[in-house]
Motif scaffolding. Structure first.
Motif, PDB file in Angstrom:
ATOM      1  N   GLN A 116      -0.848  -1.524  -3.807  1.00 26.97           N
ATOM      2  CA  GLN A 116       0.229  -1.862  -4.726  1.00 26.97           C
ATOM      3  C   GLN A 116       0.181  -3.345  -5.064  1.00 26.97           C
ATOM      4  O   GLN A 116       0.035  -4.191  -4.171  1.00 26.97           O
ATOM      5  N   SER A 158       0.833  -1.204   0.000  1.00 25.82           N
ATOM      6  CA  SER A 158       0.000   0.000   0.000  1.00 25.82           C
ATOM      7  C   SER A 158       0.868   1.254   0.000  1.00 25.82           C
ATOM      8  O   SER A 158       2.054   1.217   0.355  1.00 25.82           O
ATOM      9  N   ASP A 209       0.509   1.127  -8.619  1.00 25.93           N
ATOM     10  CA  ASP A 209      -0.486   1.656  -7.695  1.00 25.93           C
ATOM     11  C   ASP A 209      -1.902   1.548  -8.268  1.00 25.93           C
ATOM     12  O   ASP A 209      -2.127   1.816  -9.450  1.00 25.93           O
ATOM     13  N   HIS A 210      -2.854   1.203  -7.390  1.00 27.51           N
ATOM     14  CA  HIS A 210      -4.265   1.170  -7.750  1.00 27.51           C
ATOM     15  C   HIS A 210      -5.027   1.978  -6.703  1.00 27.51           C
ATOM     16  O   HIS A 210      -5.205   1.517  -5.569  1.00 27.51           O
ATOM     17  N   PRO A 211      -5.448   3.226  -7.033  1.00 25.49           N
ATOM     18  CA  PRO A 211      -6.089   4.103  -6.048  1.00 25.49           C
ATOM     19  C   PRO A 211      -7.328   3.462  -5.417  1.00 25.49           C
ATOM     20  O   PRO A 211      -8.127   2.822  -6.104  1.00 25.49           O
ATOM     21  N   THR A 212      -7.445   3.642  -4.090  1.00 23.61           N
ATOM     22  CA  THR A 212      -8.586   3.090  -3.362  1.00 23.61           C
ATOM     23  C   THR A 212      -9.340   4.159  -2.568  1.00 23.61           C
ATOM     24  O   THR A 212     -10.489   3.935  -2.184  1.00 23.61           O
ATOM     25  N   THR A 272      -4.350  10.644  -0.687  1.00 26.25           N
ATOM     26  CA  THR A 272      -4.726   9.498  -1.497  1.00 26.25           C
ATOM     27  C   THR A 272      -4.158   8.214  -0.892  1.00 26.25           C
ATOM     28  O   THR A 272      -3.081   8.213  -0.293  1.00 26.25           O
ATOM     29  N   SER A 315      -3.489   4.042  -2.031  1.00 27.06           N
ATOM     30  CA  SER A 315      -3.424   3.135  -3.169  1.00 27.06           C
ATOM     31  C   SER A 315      -3.011   1.748  -2.697  1.00 27.06           C
ATOM     32  O   SER A 315      -2.287   1.606  -1.702  1.00 27.06           O
TER      33      SER A 315
END
Length: 208
Positions: A165, A145, A171-174, A161, A163
């Motif tokens: 990982q 993360s 990175d994948h934004p959450t 923000t 994200s």
């Protein structure tokens, strides 16, 4: 015999001067007051043998202006650069000092194991004084993360923000939130992480 004695004295004097000099950790040149002329900025480590303020072991930022062919000290401050060993298992947290778009930028980096953190502080000379205008704080658990706080102290705008990982480090934004905060002017010499910002929608604060 006198020649040998004098030579030995010179060696001892030179050694003493070298030992008493403040190690130069970083330097940069650039226009900081928008007058079209470059200033010079250095970061120096105050050696333990020096008894005068600031306390031994602190880092000092010195800013110089050119007068003719000579550099003359314009401003000096301690506290903005973290001391040696402040980076945890990674050692010295001080990463670098640069001048970007008329701002003095100081970066730190540290952590241990899979945990990493980074801090970037930006200072600008405005209306006769130095101010902290921006702070970017990053906390990462490698391949797990990442949390980033981007705080513009000049406008009071903060962006946070989160994200996730993946195994490749992508990175994948959450989660993301933007809000505004009333901020008092913060001078050059501000100690990194000495203040906190509460994150909306989360039960924690982030030090900047």
């Amino acid at each position: 015999m006198n020649i040998l004695r004098n030579a030995l004295l010179c060696v001892l004097l030179l050694a003493g001067n070298v030992a008493s000099a403040s190690p130069l950790l970083a330097e940069a040149e650039g226009d900081l007051d928008r007058d079209g002329m470059a200033e010079r900025v250095t970061v120096e480590n105050i050696p333990p043998s020096r008894a005068s303020a600031p306390p031994a072991g602190q880092r000092v930022i010195n800013i110089y202006r050119r007068h003719g062919t000579q550099w003359q000290l314009w401003h000096s401050a301690s506290g903005a650069v973290m001391s040696e060993g402040s980076g945890g298992m990674l050692g010295d947290a001080f990463d670098n000092l640069t001048i970007e778009r008329g701002c003095l930028v100081i970066r730190h980096y540290g952590g241990g194991g899979d945990a990493r953190w980074g801090m970037t502080h930006r200072y600008r000379y405005d209306q006769g004084r130095w101010r902290l205008i921006g702070a970017t704080i990053e906390h990462t658990e490698l391949y797990s993360s990442r949390r980033i706080l981007d705080f513009n102290l000049a406008t009071g705008k903060a962006i946070y923000t989160e994200s996730r990982q993946d195994d490749s480090g992508q990175d994948h934004p959450t989660y993301s939130v933007t809000w505004h905060v009333a901020v008092e002017p913060v001078p050059l010499g501000y100690t990194p992480s000495s203040q906190q910002l509460r994150i909306p929608g989360r039960s924690f604060s982030i030090s900047y």
